[in-house]
Design a protein around this motif. Structure first.
Motif, PDB file in Angstrom:
ATOM      1  N   MET A   1     -44.258 -48.368  62.554  1.00 26.71           N
ATOM      2  CA  MET A   1     -43.138 -48.941  61.832  1.00 26.71           C
ATOM      3  C   MET A   1     -42.847 -50.336  62.403  1.00 26.71           C
ATOM      4  O   MET A   1     -42.790 -50.511  63.613  1.00 26.71           O
ATOM      5  N   PRO A   2     -42.688 -51.320  61.544  1.00 22.96           N
ATOM      6  CA  PRO A   2     -42.426 -52.678  62.038  1.00 22.96           C
ATOM      7  C   PRO A   2     -41.034 -52.811  62.643  1.00 22.96           C
ATOM      8  O   PRO A   2     -40.124 -52.043  62.324  1.00 22.96           O
ATOM      9  N   ASN A   3     -40.917 -53.776  63.540  1.00 19.20           N
ATOM     10  CA  ASN A   3     -39.592 -54.122  64.065  1.00 19.20           C
ATOM     11  C   ASN A   3     -38.806 -54.809  62.966  1.00 19.20           C
ATOM     12  O   ASN A   3     -39.361 -55.487  62.115  1.00 19.20           O
ATOM     13  N   ARG A   4     -37.505 -54.649  63.009  1.00 19.84           N
ATOM     14  CA  ARG A   4     -36.645 -55.279  62.005  1.00 19.84           C
ATOM     15  C   ARG A   4     -35.548 -56.065  62.697  1.00 19.84           C
ATOM     16  O   ARG A   4     -35.075 -55.687  63.761  1.00 19.84           O
ATOM     17  N   ILE A   5     -35.144 -57.150  62.067  1.00 14.61           N
ATOM     18  CA  ILE A   5     -34.023 -57.962  62.531  1.00 14.61           C
ATOM     19  C   ILE A   5     -32.997 -57.967  61.408  1.00 14.61           C
ATOM     20  O   ILE A   5     -33.336 -58.215  60.254  1.00 14.61           O
ATOM     21  N   THR A   6     -31.754 -57.701  61.766  1.00 12.58           N
ATOM     22  CA  THR A   6     -30.672 -57.749  60.786  1.00 12.58           C
ATOM     23  C   THR A   6     -29.748 -58.891  61.170  1.00 12.58           C
ATOM     24  O   THR A   6     -29.372 -59.024  62.329  1.00 12.58           O
ATOM     25  N   ILE A   7     -29.397 -59.707  60.199  1.00 14.02           N
ATOM     26  CA  ILE A   7     -28.522 -60.847  60.438  1.00 14.02           C
ATOM     27  C   ILE A   7     -27.262 -60.664  59.608  1.00 14.02           C
ATOM     28  O   ILE A   7     -27.331 -60.511  58.392  1.00 14.02           O
ATOM     29  N   ASP A   8     -26.130 -60.654  60.283  1.00 14.32           N
ATOM     30  CA  ASP A   8     -24.846 -60.572  59.588  1.00 14.32           C
ATOM     31  C   ASP A   8     -24.352 -61.981  59.303  1.00 14.32           C
ATOM     32  O   ASP A   8     -24.276 -62.814  60.203  1.00 14.32           O
ATOM     33  N   ILE A   9     -24.026 -62.233  58.053  1.00 17.57           N
ATOM     34  CA  ILE A   9     -23.509 -63.524  57.639  1.00 17.57           C
ATOM     35  C   ILE A   9     -22.069 -63.306  57.184  1.00 17.57           C
ATOM     36  O   ILE A   9     -21.816 -62.437  56.345  1.00 17.57           O
TER      37      ILE A   9
ATOM     38  N   LYS B   1     -41.689 -71.928  68.777  1.00 19.00           N
ATOM     39  CA  LYS B   1     -41.389 -73.206  69.427  1.00 19.00           C
ATOM     40  C   LYS B   1     -40.546 -73.021  70.684  1.00 19.00           C
ATOM     41  O   LYS B   1     -40.595 -73.842  71.586  1.00 19.00           O
ATOM     42  N   GLN B   2     -39.778 -71.942  70.765  1.00 19.21           N
ATOM     43  CA  GLN B   2     -39.010 -71.639  71.974  1.00 19.21           C
ATOM     44  C   GLN B   2     -39.879 -70.983  73.046  1.00 19.21           C
ATOM     45  O   GLN B   2     -39.420 -70.742  74.155  1.00 19.21           O
ATOM     46  N   GLY B   3     -41.123 -70.679  72.719  1.00 21.17           N
ATOM     47  CA  GLY B   3     -42.034 -70.057  73.679  1.00 21.17           C
ATOM     48  C   GLY B   3     -41.819 -68.559  73.834  1.00 21.17           C
ATOM     49  O   GLY B   3     -42.323 -67.957  74.774  1.00 21.17           O
ATOM     50  N   ARG B   4     -41.107 -67.945  72.913  1.00 25.66           N
ATOM     51  CA  ARG B   4     -40.834 -66.507  73.000  1.00 25.66           C
ATOM     52  C   ARG B   4     -41.950 -65.663  72.412  1.00 25.66           C
ATOM     53  O   ARG B   4     -42.071 -64.491  72.735  1.00 25.66           O
ATOM     54  N   ILE B   5     -42.737 -66.250  71.510  1.00 25.08           N
ATOM     55  CA  ILE B   5     -43.913 -65.577  70.967  1.00 25.08           C
ATOM     56  C   ILE B   5     -45.070 -66.566  70.947  1.00 25.08           C
ATOM     57  O   ILE B   5     -44.861 -67.778  70.980  1.00 25.08           O
ATOM     58  N   THR B   6     -46.267 -66.054  70.909  1.00 23.21           N
ATOM     59  CA  THR B   6     -47.462 -66.902  70.885  1.00 23.21           C
ATOM     60  C   THR B   6     -47.743 -67.372  69.457  1.00 23.21           C
ATOM     61  O   THR B   6     -47.217 -66.804  68.497  1.00 23.21           O
ATOM     62  N   PRO B   7     -48.606 -68.370  69.325  1.00 22.92           N
ATOM     63  CA  PRO B   7     -49.004 -68.787  67.982  1.00 22.92           C
ATOM     64  C   PRO B   7     -49.629 -67.632  67.194  1.00 22.92           C
ATOM     65  O   PRO B   7     -49.402 -67.494  66.002  1.00 22.92           O
ATOM     66  N   VAL B   8     -50.404 -66.806  67.876  1.00 19.68           N
ATOM     67  CA  VAL B   8     -51.030 -65.656  67.216  1.00 19.68           C
ATOM     68  C   VAL B   8     -49.963 -64.706  66.679  1.00 19.68           C
ATOM     69  O   VAL B   8     -50.045 -64.223  65.545  1.00 19.68           O
ATOM     70  N   GLN B   9     -48.941 -64.435  67.482  1.00 14.22           N
ATOM     71  CA  GLN B   9     -47.862 -63.547  67.040  1.00 14.22           C
ATOM     72  C   GLN B   9     -47.091 -64.162  65.872  1.00 14.22           C
ATOM     73  O   GLN B   9     -46.757 -63.462  64.913  1.00 14.22           O
ATOM     74  N   ALA B  10     -46.818 -65.455  65.946  1.00 12.26           N
ATOM     75  CA  ALA B  10     -46.109 -66.131  64.853  1.00 12.26           C
ATOM     76  C   ALA B  10     -46.920 -66.044  63.572  1.00 12.26           C
ATOM     77  O   ALA B  10     -46.378 -65.746  62.500  1.00 12.26           O
ATOM     78  N   ARG B  11     -48.226 -66.287  63.682  1.00 12.29           N
ATOM     79  CA  ARG B  11     -49.087 -66.200  62.500  1.00 12.29           C
ATOM     80  C   ARG B  11     -49.122 -64.793  61.938  1.00 12.29           C
ATOM     81  O   ARG B  11     -49.138 -64.593  60.731  1.00 12.29           O
ATOM     82  N   GLU B  12     -49.127 -63.811  62.829  1.00 11.92           N
ATOM     83  CA  GLU B  12     -49.131 -62.418  62.380  1.00 11.92           C
ATOM     84  C   GLU B  12     -47.853 -62.096  61.598  1.00 11.92           C
ATOM     85  O   GLU B  12     -47.899 -61.470  60.547  1.00 11.92           O
ATOM     86  N   ILE B  13     -46.723 -62.538  62.125  1.00 16.15           N
ATOM     87  CA  ILE B  13     -45.443 -62.318  61.438  1.00 16.15           C
ATOM     88  C   ILE B  13     -45.470 -62.967  60.060  1.00 16.15           C
ATOM     89  O   ILE B  13     -45.013 -62.392  59.071  1.00 16.15           O
ATOM     90  N   MET B  14     -46.018 -64.169  60.000  1.00 22.40           N
ATOM     91  CA  MET B  14     -46.002 -64.944  58.768  1.00 22.40           C
ATOM     92  C   MET B  14     -47.154 -64.590  57.826  1.00 22.40           C
ATOM     93  O   MET B  14     -47.146 -64.965  56.659  1.00 22.40           O
ATOM     94  N   GLY B  15     -48.163 -63.880  58.339  1.00 23.97           N
ATOM     95  CA  GLY B  15     -49.314 -63.518  57.521  1.00 23.97           C
ATOM     96  C   GLY B  15     -50.181 -64.697  57.148  1.00 23.97           C
ATOM     97  O   GLY B  15     -50.671 -64.788  56.021  1.00 23.97           O
ATOM     98  N   LEU B  16     -50.376 -65.619  58.108  1.00 21.40           N
ATOM     99  CA  LEU B  16     -51.104 -66.856  57.837  1.00 21.40           C
ATOM    100  C   LEU B  16     -52.337 -66.999  58.715  1.00 21.40           C
ATOM    101  O   LEU B  16     -52.406 -66.442  59.808  1.00 21.40           O
ATOM    102  N   THR B  17     -53.296 -67.791  58.244  1.00 20.92           N
ATOM    103  CA  THR B  17     -54.422 -68.193  59.083  1.00 20.92           C
ATOM    104  C   THR B  17     -53.938 -69.277  60.046  1.00 20.92           C
ATOM    105  O   THR B  17     -52.833 -69.821  59.882  1.00 20.92           O
ATOM    106  N   ARG B  18     -54.769 -69.617  61.015  1.00 15.33           N
ATOM    107  CA  ARG B  18     -54.398 -70.673  61.961  1.00 15.33           C
ATOM    108  C   ARG B  18     -54.124 -71.984  61.228  1.00 15.33           C
ATOM    109  O   ARG B  18     -53.148 -72.669  61.482  1.00 15.33           O
ATOM    110  N   ARG B  19     -54.977 -72.306  60.301  1.00 13.28           N
ATOM    111  CA  ARG B  19     -54.829 -73.562  59.552  1.00 13.28           C
ATOM    112  C   ARG B  19     -53.535 -73.571  58.728  1.00 13.28           C
ATOM    113  O   ARG B  19     -52.795 -74.553  58.716  1.00 13.28           O
TER     114      ARG B  19
END
Length: 87
Positions: A1-9, A36-54
């Protein structure tokens, strides 16, 4: 099961329906900021976003960030090495 983030506005902030439907953009923005804050790697960011490196590099510029620097590239290589060892 994926992690989830909930944002209250707060109710005082009026959001248009199109913003509420654009969860992909919000997800991508969070991934870019965490990267950009260094909390996740580029690989992790790409995985979250579903993107290739390019695609990821191109998307960074749309959020006002420069392409990966040398330090980021080293992290990318190390993450790839770790992944290849696990397989």
């Amino acid at each position: 099961m994926p992690n989830r983030i909930t944002i209250d506005i707060p109710a005082s902030v009026e959001l248009s329906p199109d913003i509420l439907r654009d969860q992909e953009t919000m997800r991508d923005a969070i991934a870019v900021v965490l990267y950009k804050q260094g909390r996740i790697t580029p690989v992790q960011a790409r995985e979250i976003m579903g993107l290739t490196r390019r695609q990821f590099e191109e998307r960074l510029s749309s959020y006002g960030f420069a392409m990966m620097d040398e330090h980021d590239f080293d992290q990318e290589l190390e993450a790839a090495r770790l992944l290849s060892r696990k397989q």
